[in-house]
Design a protein around this motif. Sequence first.
Motif, PDB file in Angstrom:
ATOM      1  N   TRP A   1       0.843  -1.194   0.000  1.00 25.78           N
ATOM      2  CA  TRP A   1       0.000   0.000   0.000  1.00 25.78           C
ATOM      3  C   TRP A   1       0.885   1.254   0.000  1.00 25.78           C
ATOM      4  CZ3 TRP A   1      -0.513   4.212   3.149  1.00 25.78           C
ATOM      5  CH2 TRP A   1      -1.639   5.021   2.953  1.00 25.78           C
ATOM      6  N   ALA A   2       1.881   1.272   0.877  1.00 28.90           N
ATOM      7  CA  ALA A   2       2.773   2.425   0.981  1.00 28.90           C
ATOM      8  C   ALA A   2       3.563   2.627  -0.319  1.00 28.90           C
ATOM      9  CB  ALA A   2       3.726   2.257   2.160  1.00 28.90           C
ATOM     10  N   THR A   3       4.021   1.553  -0.920  1.00 21.06           N
ATOM     11  CA  THR A   3       4.769   1.639  -2.169  1.00 21.06           C
ATOM     12  C   THR A   3       3.920   2.272  -3.262  1.00 21.06           C
ATOM     13  OG1 THR A   3       6.127  -0.274  -1.615  1.00 21.06           O
ATOM     14  CG2 THR A   3       5.971   0.294  -3.954  1.00 21.06           C
ATOM     15  N   ARG A   4       2.652   1.926  -3.308  1.00 23.19           N
ATOM     16  CA  ARG A   4       1.755   2.488  -4.334  1.00 23.19           C
ATOM     17  C   ARG A   4       1.585   4.002  -4.118  1.00 23.19           C
ATOM     18  NH1 ARG A   4      -1.184   0.874  -8.659  1.00 23.19           N
ATOM     19  NH2 ARG A   4      -3.217   1.834  -8.950  1.00 23.19           N
ATOM     20  N   GLN A   5       1.412   4.417  -2.871  1.00 26.95           N
ATOM     21  CA  GLN A   5       1.259   5.849  -2.595  1.00 26.95           C
ATOM     22  C   GLN A   5       2.546   6.592  -2.957  1.00 26.95           C
ATOM     23  OE1 GLN A   5      -1.967   6.036  -2.016  1.00 26.95           O
ATOM     24  NE2 GLN A   5      -1.812   3.847  -1.642  1.00 26.95           N
ATOM     25  N   MET A   6       3.674   6.005  -2.631  1.00 25.06           N
ATOM     26  CA  MET A   6       4.951   6.644  -2.932  1.00 25.06           C
ATOM     27  C   MET A   6       5.190   6.729  -4.436  1.00 25.06           C
ATOM     28  SD  MET A   6       7.297   5.041   0.117  1.00 25.06           S
ATOM     29  CE  MET A   6       8.790   5.942  -0.321  1.00 25.06           C
ATOM     30  N   GLY A   7       4.797   5.684  -5.162  1.00 24.64           N
ATOM     31  CA  GLY A   7       4.927   5.712  -6.617  1.00 24.64           C
ATOM     32  C   GLY A   7       4.113   6.841  -7.226  1.00 24.64           C
ATOM     33  N   ARG A   8       2.934   7.046  -6.681  1.00 24.72           N
ATOM     34  CA  ARG A   8       2.095   8.145  -7.166  1.00 24.72           C
ATOM     35  C   ARG A   8       2.761   9.492  -6.918  1.00 24.72           C
ATOM     36  NH1 ARG A   8      -3.018   5.054  -4.663  1.00 24.72           N
ATOM     37  NH2 ARG A   8      -3.846   4.184  -6.609  1.00 24.72           N
ATOM     38  N   VAL A   9       3.288   9.668  -5.714  1.00 27.29           N
ATOM     39  CA  VAL A   9       3.934  10.943  -5.387  1.00 27.29           C
ATOM     40  C   VAL A   9       5.193  11.139  -6.232  1.00 27.29           C
ATOM     41  CG1 VAL A   9       5.079  12.270  -3.559  1.00 27.29           C
ATOM     42  CG2 VAL A   9       2.922  11.089  -3.080  1.00 27.29           C
ATOM     43  N   LEU A  10       5.955  10.080  -6.474  1.00 27.79           N
ATOM     44  CA  LEU A  10       7.138  10.200  -7.331  1.00 27.79           C
ATOM     45  C   LEU A  10       6.746  10.632  -8.746  1.00 27.79           C
ATOM     46  CD1 LEU A  10       9.299   7.131  -6.272  1.00 27.79           C
ATOM     47  CD2 LEU A  10       9.960   9.532  -6.157  1.00 27.79           C
ATOM     48  N   PHE A  11       5.667  10.081  -9.271  1.00 31.34           N
ATOM     49  CA  PHE A  11       5.208  10.484 -10.593  1.00 31.34           C
ATOM     50  C   PHE A  11       4.784  11.947 -10.587  1.00 31.34           C
ATOM     51  CE2 PHE A  11       1.986  10.867 -13.960  1.00 31.34           C
ATOM     52  CZ  PHE A  11       2.778  10.529 -15.050  1.00 31.34           C
ATOM     53  N   LEU A  12       4.081  12.354  -9.539  1.00 33.47           N
ATOM     54  CA  LEU A  12       3.682  13.758  -9.419  1.00 33.47           C
ATOM     55  C   LEU A  12       4.911  14.658  -9.304  1.00 33.47           C
ATOM     56  CD1 LEU A  12       0.614  13.389  -7.057  1.00 33.47           C
ATOM     57  CD2 LEU A  12       0.580  14.006  -9.486  1.00 33.47           C
ATOM     58  N   TRP A  13       5.953  14.180  -8.642  1.00 29.79           N
ATOM     59  CA  TRP A  13       7.194  14.953  -8.522  1.00 29.79           C
ATOM     60  C   TRP A  13       7.793  15.207  -9.908  1.00 29.79           C
ATOM     61  CZ3 TRP A  13       8.353  16.889  -3.821  1.00 29.79           C
ATOM     62  CH2 TRP A  13       9.569  17.558  -3.672  1.00 29.79           C
ATOM     63  N   PHE A  14       7.717  14.179 -10.769  1.00 28.79           N
ATOM     64  CA  PHE A  14       8.173  14.330 -12.146  1.00 28.79           C
ATOM     65  C   PHE A  14       7.324  15.374 -12.878  1.00 28.79           C
ATOM     66  CE2 PHE A  14       7.195  13.062 -16.547  1.00 28.79           C
ATOM     67  CZ  PHE A  14       8.426  13.287 -17.142  1.00 28.79           C
ATOM     68  N   LEU A  15       5.990  15.287 -12.765  1.00 30.18           N
ATOM     69  CA  LEU A  15       5.105  16.252 -13.419  1.00 30.18           C
ATOM     70  C   LEU A  15       5.357  17.667 -12.901  1.00 30.18           C
ATOM     71  CD1 LEU A  15       1.685  14.357 -13.513  1.00 30.18           C
ATOM     72  CD2 LEU A  15       3.395  14.565 -15.328  1.00 30.18           C
ATOM     73  N   GLN A  16       5.619  17.763 -11.615  1.00 29.29           N
ATOM     74  CA  GLN A  16       5.924  19.061 -11.006  1.00 29.29           C
ATOM     75  C   GLN A  16       7.202  19.639 -11.617  1.00 29.29           C
ATOM     76  OE1 GLN A  16       6.102  19.619  -6.519  1.00 29.29           O
ATOM     77  NE2 GLN A  16       8.161  18.891  -6.926  1.00 29.29           N
ATOM     78  N   ALA A  17       8.217  18.800 -11.812  1.00 30.95           N
ATOM     79  CA  ALA A  17       9.467  19.265 -12.416  1.00 30.95           C
ATOM     80  C   ALA A  17       9.241  19.770 -13.843  1.00 30.95           C
ATOM     81  CB  ALA A  17      10.510  18.144 -12.413  1.00 30.95           C
ATOM     82  N   LYS A  18       8.259  19.199 -14.524  1.00 29.96           N
ATOM     83  CA  LYS A  18       7.911  19.630 -15.880  1.00 29.96           C
ATOM     84  C   LYS A  18       7.004  20.866 -15.870  1.00 29.96           C
ATOM     85  CE  LYS A  18       9.874  16.457 -18.398  1.00 29.96           C
ATOM     86  NZ  LYS A  18      10.899  16.854 -19.347  1.00 29.96           N
ATOM     87  N   ARG A  19       6.596  21.283 -14.687  1.00 35.06           N
ATOM     88  CA  ARG A  19       5.715  22.450 -14.492  1.00 35.06           C
ATOM     89  C   ARG A  19       4.314  22.225 -15.061  1.00 35.06           C
ATOM     90  NH1 ARG A  19       9.182  27.782 -14.244  1.00 35.06           N
ATOM     91  NH2 ARG A  19       7.068  28.504 -13.948  1.00 35.06           N
ATOM     92  N   TRP A  20       3.848  20.977 -14.980  1.00 34.96           N
ATOM     93  CA  TRP A  20       2.542  20.620 -15.524  1.00 34.96           C
ATOM     94  C   TRP A  20       1.455  20.610 -14.463  1.00 34.96           C
ATOM     95  CZ3 TRP A  20       4.212  15.781 -18.814  1.00 34.96           C
ATOM     96  CH2 TRP A  20       4.965  16.224 -19.889  1.00 34.96           C
ATOM     97  N   LEU A  21       1.765  20.967 -13.235  1.00 34.76           N
ATOM     98  CA  LEU A  21       0.778  20.941 -12.150  1.00 34.76           C
ATOM     99  C   LEU A  21       0.553  22.341 -11.593  1.00 34.76           C
ATOM    100  CD1 LEU A  21       2.124  17.812 -10.237  1.00 34.76           C
ATOM    101  CD2 LEU A  21       0.137  17.901 -11.748  1.00 34.76           C
ATOM    102  N   GLY A  22      -0.708  22.647 -11.331  1.00 33.29           N
ATOM    103  CA  GLY A  22      -1.053  23.919 -10.705  1.00 33.29           C
ATOM    104  C   GLY A  22      -1.543  24.968 -11.673  1.00 33.29           C
ATOM    105  N   GLU A  23      -0.931  25.006 -12.853  1.00 37.57           N
ATOM    106  CA  GLU A  23      -1.317  25.987 -13.865  1.00 37.57           C
ATOM    107  C   GLU A  23      -1.101  25.365 -15.244  1.00 37.57           C
ATOM    108  OE1 GLU A  23      -0.027  30.493 -15.165  1.00 37.57           O
ATOM    109  OE2 GLU A  23       0.396  29.831 -13.126  1.00 37.57           O
ATOM    110  N   ALA A  24      -2.032  25.578 -16.136  1.00 34.22           N
ATOM    111  CA  ALA A  24      -1.968  24.998 -17.484  1.00 34.22           C
ATOM    112  C   ALA A  24      -0.836  25.608 -18.299  1.00 34.22           C
ATOM    113  CB  ALA A  24      -3.304  25.204 -18.198  1.00 34.22           C
ATOM    114  N   GLY A  25      -0.467  24.916 -19.364  1.00 40.20           N
ATOM    115  CA  GLY A  25       0.499  25.453 -20.315  1.00 40.20           C
ATOM    116  C   GLY A  25       1.944  25.343 -19.881  1.00 40.20           C
ATOM    117  N   GLY A  26       2.261  24.438 -18.970  1.00 40.46           N
ATOM    118  CA  GLY A  26       3.638  24.301 -18.520  1.00 40.46           C
ATOM    119  C   GLY A  26       4.133  25.470 -17.700  1.00 40.46           C
ATOM    120  N   LYS A  27       3.200  26.165 -17.038  1.00 40.66           N
ATOM    121  CA  LYS A  27       3.554  27.324 -16.225  1.00 40.66           C
ATOM    122  C   LYS A  27       3.385  27.070 -14.736  1.00 40.66           C
ATOM    123  CE  LYS A  27       2.073  30.382 -19.908  1.00 40.66           C
ATOM    124  NZ  LYS A  27       1.080  31.347 -20.338  1.00 40.66           N
TER     125      LYS A  27
END
Length: 181
Positions: free
Chosen positions: A63-89
Amino acid sequence: IPDGARLADISRLWHEKFSVERVTTRFYKEYASVRDRMADTLLKHNQDHPVIQQMANDEARAWATRQMGRVLFLWFLQAKRWLGEAGGKGSQTYLLDLWGKRLETRQKEYFKGILEPLFFEAMATGSSSGGEDPVLGYVPYLNGGLFRRNPQEDEINDKGDVSMPDEVFDPGDQNSLLGLL
């Protein structure tokens, strides 16, 4: 590096300090420690939950591994600036920004008030792809299975809420998920 060190010595030191294998091994050990902490916390803080109280340690770690995998993927999306505001901003500190906003949520718990809605509403259904969520902002809909509940999570969810204290995610604690990242 000592004065007068030879190039070969500098190269050897450089290789030792920046070895991919060494860094990977260290990260995995730290990752496993955080995973085990999350699993232990899940079991300890949800003793009245009928599904969780029956879980074996391996199931809690899964269960913990699955939650961590999700957060790691979100960390990647965050680095790409794809979260919070559209258009890579979006913010490159999106998950940390949400950590600060957790007190604005009804639940006041990062997992329940921020991560669960982010995982199971915004990412799984695209409900925030218009950017209208006041806390989450814009979250792209990627139509993948990572953010759908698996059978274990369905069973847990059907029987009640899960409590995960904020200390498991605290970015100021190196033995927490956000502290690790």
